[in-house]
Design a protein around this motif. Structure first.
Motif, short mmCIF file in Angstrom:
data_model
loop_
_atom_site.label_atom_id
_atom_site.label_comp_id
_atom_site.label_asym_id
_atom_site.label_seq_id
_atom_site.Cartn_x
_atom_site.Cartn_y
_atom_site.Cartn_z
N HIS A 44 -29.18 21.32 -24.79
CA HIS A 44 -30.57 21.40 -25.23
C HIS A 44 -31.06 20.08 -25.84
CE1 HIS A 44 -29.60 25.69 -24.86
NE2 HIS A 44 -30.89 25.86 -24.67
N LEU A 47 -34.92 19.39 -25.76
CA LEU A 47 -35.70 20.15 -26.75
C LEU A 47 -35.47 19.59 -28.15
CD1 LEU A 47 -37.48 22.51 -27.62
CD2 LEU A 47 -35.46 23.99 -27.53
N ALA A 50 -37.36 16.39 -28.52
CA ALA A 50 -38.79 16.64 -28.71
C ALA A 50 -39.08 17.05 -30.15
CB ALA A 50 -39.25 17.73 -27.74
N LEU A 51 -38.21 17.89 -30.72
CA LEU A 51 -38.38 18.32 -32.11
C LEU A 51 -38.28 17.12 -33.06
CD1 LEU A 51 -38.62 20.56 -34.25
CD2 LEU A 51 -36.13 20.84 -34.12
N ALA A 84 -39.81 19.06 -24.22
CA ALA A 84 -39.72 20.43 -24.74
C ALA A 84 -40.12 21.47 -23.71
CB ALA A 84 -40.60 20.58 -25.98
N VAL A 129 -42.73 23.19 -28.50
CA VAL A 129 -41.40 23.05 -29.12
C VAL A 129 -40.96 24.36 -29.74
CG1 VAL A 129 -40.17 22.01 -31.06
CG2 VAL A 129 -41.48 20.57 -29.50
N SER A 132 -40.32 27.11 -27.20
CA SER A 132 -39.05 26.90 -26.51
C SER A 132 -37.86 27.21 -27.42
CB SER A 132 -38.97 25.46 -25.99
OG SER A 132 -39.97 25.23 -25.02
N ILE A 133 -37.99 26.87 -28.71
CA ILE A 133 -36.93 27.22 -29.66
C ILE A 133 -36.80 28.74 -29.76
CG2 ILE A 133 -36.29 27.20 -32.11
CD1 ILE A 133 -37.38 24.34 -32.24
#
Length: 656
Positions: A44, A47, A50-51, A84, A129, A132-133
């Motif tokens: 991941h 992602l 992106a975070l 993300a 974000v 997706s989390i």
């Protein structure tokens, strides 16, 4: 007298072997969870990157009052957005190509791209974000539930040691034939069903029954695949093919259970298909209708509110947490020795108000012992030898008791032309004489008279007639299961009525019912009589669970709202027909199954209530301009996580 089933002549179709890979993934899953631990985190990295970018940009903007210059901020946020959301955007595109626009992927894509179009870059990235989390956590929870099911497949051994021509060979269990000898070393799992060929052996049966207490078997007793040999090297004579073993069937039941959806799941799936297009339409109205009522009309403001409306309306918390709750219910049941063949039966058990039970093998152990032998002008040893010859090939517990009592004498005579007279007993030829062995109805059917006082005997009675003449009887007693009375008391505490149906004499049935405190008891029933009784209770409005173990119980198990089979001693036909299988044959598991159904229902409806309440609240706040995109996405992800944690909680509940 309980002679409902004297011989199991019906061999059910073997279970189709399935592999771990055949358990399907849910449609909502779009992340790769092939790895675990560090591998899962590494998979991941887009992602997480992106975070990190989002957090750095927010710290710069709000902590240091940094104002990035266009197009620098657009480029940075676009990179974060794509890292993300590439999976979400890809799924939305794939579905859009098939004209499927009303799904959470398309909804999130529209909302986030819309945010970018009005310059709300950080909010657009934040939506993607955190969405997706949330999906990541949802997928991880679902994968955890699936892994617990897939782990059951590891119970089934991949190889077996077979003895051929005095030599041991390790082969695939699927290649072993019936009646071959296999060798099981200490600590090894038994690969196939069979009978013990060694003098004694002790096995751990927890994989099949949930019972941790070791079980010592003696030569000639049944050994099932999945049992673990605890002491010494033992030999087992195979009696069923790999695909037909009880373990294979149990595994198939567990796998199939995840595919059978409950009414609540089906309702939510249908609801989501209607709900999503309505939300799109409402979001459009939120954006456009104010044009006719507010002056001056600010498109940017109302478009932003429509985006908030879209984000919070995403139905993924409902779509994921509900099946996850049912997965948890099925897993909790499996750990307690109960197999639900589908989540729909978890729902059914919450509505049961009457439990109807068979007697022999369900409330009693089905382990009969001969108490007395009474003959008319005939030597007792000869009498027993003839009776045992007729009963020798029957699988009924009463027949086994007669054969066991006869001992070595059982093999001195051979019966021919043996036929079962359903609900009555057996007929055959022994040493040239026509022999009948069964209940009073059997002798009356052939117009053979016998002393009337025999009918008043409390114990189970096997009447014997030779050449159309009454020859005597054998009394046999069964033993009530240790937890049978506890099971009846628990059902009464749940306001559930109890009924017992049996082919045994009414006097025997009444005695058992009185000892256990059963509400209603009916004896002297043929198989069709049981069906009539169950249908009568159903017609009167009762929601019925029927619990049985014999072949003759299969029709009533199929007829009941929930059919429950005793999986340890139960016949293949009954287990295959049943909706729920109790693996360790304990009647107290009936109430455990009802409790698990109720726990699952409560948690599922808690999730539905929480999700809908929060969504409606934030939808109203968003339409009114009070909630922004940040609050919408936090509320959406928060609701999803609460629902997931609540659903996962099922698997941790202790029912003791």
């Amino acid at each position: 007298m309980s002679r409902e089933c004297c011989e199991n002549n019906h061999k059910t179709k073997g279970a189709v072997e399935k592999t771990k890979e055949e358990i399907p993934d849910d449609d909502h899953s779009h992340h790769d969870h092939s790895g675990e631990g560090n591998e899962s985190w590494l998979s991941h990295w887009p992602l997480l990157s992106a975070l990190l970018i989002l957090m750095v940009m927010l710290v710069l903007e709000f902590g240091f009052s940094y104002q990035p210059v266009f197009p620098f901020n657009l480029i940075i946020f676009t990179i974060a957005f794509l890292l993300a959301g590439y999976n979400v955007l890809g799924m939305a595109w794939q579905k859009a190509k098939h004209f499927d626009f009303f799904n959470e992927f398309f909804l999130m894509s529209v909302a986030t791209i819309g945010a970018f179009s009005i310059g709300s870059y950080s909010e657009g990235v934040a939506v993607m974000v955190f969405y997706s989390i949330g999906e990541w956590f949802q997928d991880a929870a679902v994968d955890r539930a699936k892994r617990s099911i897939k782990a059951l497949l590891d119970i089934r051994p991949d190889e077996v040691t077979v003895i051929r021509n005095g030599q041991t060979t390790v082969i695939n269990p699927g290649e072993v034939q019936i009646d071959e000898l296999i060798q099981v070393k200490a600590g090894e799992k038994v690969a196939l069903d069979g009978i013990l060929n060694s003098a004694t052996a002790t096995f751990n049966t927890a994989a099949l029954t949930g019972e941790s207490k070791p079980d010592t078997k003696r030569k000639g007793e049944t050994v099932l695949a999945g049992m673990i040999n605890l002491d010494k090297v033992s030999e087992v004579q195979v009696k069923s093919l790999f695909k037909d073993s009880k373990l294979s069937k149990i595994l198939e039941m567990v796998q199939d259970a995840t595919a059978r959806k409950s009414q609540t799941q089906l309702f939510i799936s249908r609801f989501a298909k209607v709900y999503t297009p309505i939300v799109f339409a409402l979001a459009l109205l939120v954006c456009l209708v104010p044009y006719f009522f507010t002056q001056p009309y600010d498109f940017h403001q109302w478009f932003y509110r429509a985006l908030v409306f879209l984000v919070i309306s995403c139905p993924c918390a409902l779509v994921v947490s509900i099946p996850l709750g049912y997965f948890g219910g099925i897993g909790l049941a499996s750990r307690n020795g109960i197999l639900f063949k589908g989540s729909n039966f978890l729902d059914v058990m919450t509505k049961i108000n009457m439990v109807i039970m068979d007697k022999t093998g369900t409330l009693t152990k089905g382990v009969f012992k001969v108490q007395e032998v009474v003959t008319v002008d005939r030597d007792k040893s000869e009498f027993i030898r003839i009776a045992a010859a007729l009963e020798k090939d029957s699988t009924h517990p009463i027949a086994k008791a007669v054969v066991e009592y006869a001992g070595d004498a059982a093999g001195l005579e051979r019966a021919e032309n043996v036929e079962e007279v359903s609900g009555h007993g057996l007929k055959g030829t022994v040493a040239g004489s026509t022999v009948l062995a069964g209940n009073g109805k059997l002798l009356k059917k052939y117009s053979i008279s016998y002393p009337g006082e025999v009918d008043s005997l409390v114990d189970t009675v096997v009447l014997i007639a030779i050449d159309n003449q009454y020859a005597g009887y054998i009394t046999i007693a069964d033993e009530i299961k240790e937890d049978a009375k506890q099971a009846i008391e628990q059902l009464h505490s749940m306001k559930i009525q109890t009924v017992m149906l049996s082919g045994d004499k009414q006097i025997v049935v009444d005695k058992i019912a009185q000892l256990l405190g059963i509400d209603k008891a009916f004896g002297d029933l043929l198989p069709e009589g049981k069906v009539e009784k169950v249908q009568g209770f159903k017609d009167a409005g009762s929601r019925i669970a029927f619990v049985g173990d014999g072949v003759n119980d299969a029709p009533v198990i199929a007829l009941a709202d929930a059919g429950m089979a005793m999986g340890g001693l139960g016949s293949d036909a009954t287990i295959e027909t049943a909706d729920i299988v109790i693996q360790n044959d304990q009647p107290s598991k009936i109430t455990t199954a009802i409790k698990i159904g109720r726990i699952t229902r409560n948690i599922v409806w808690q999730n539905i209530t929480i999700a809908m309440a929060v969504k409606i609240l934030v939808l109203v706040l968003g339409a009114g301009g009070i909630a922004n995109l940040w609050e919408a996405v936090i509320a959406d992800v928060g609701v999803a996580l609460i629902a997931i944690l609540n659903a996962v909680r099922i698997q941790k509940i202790n029912l003791d």
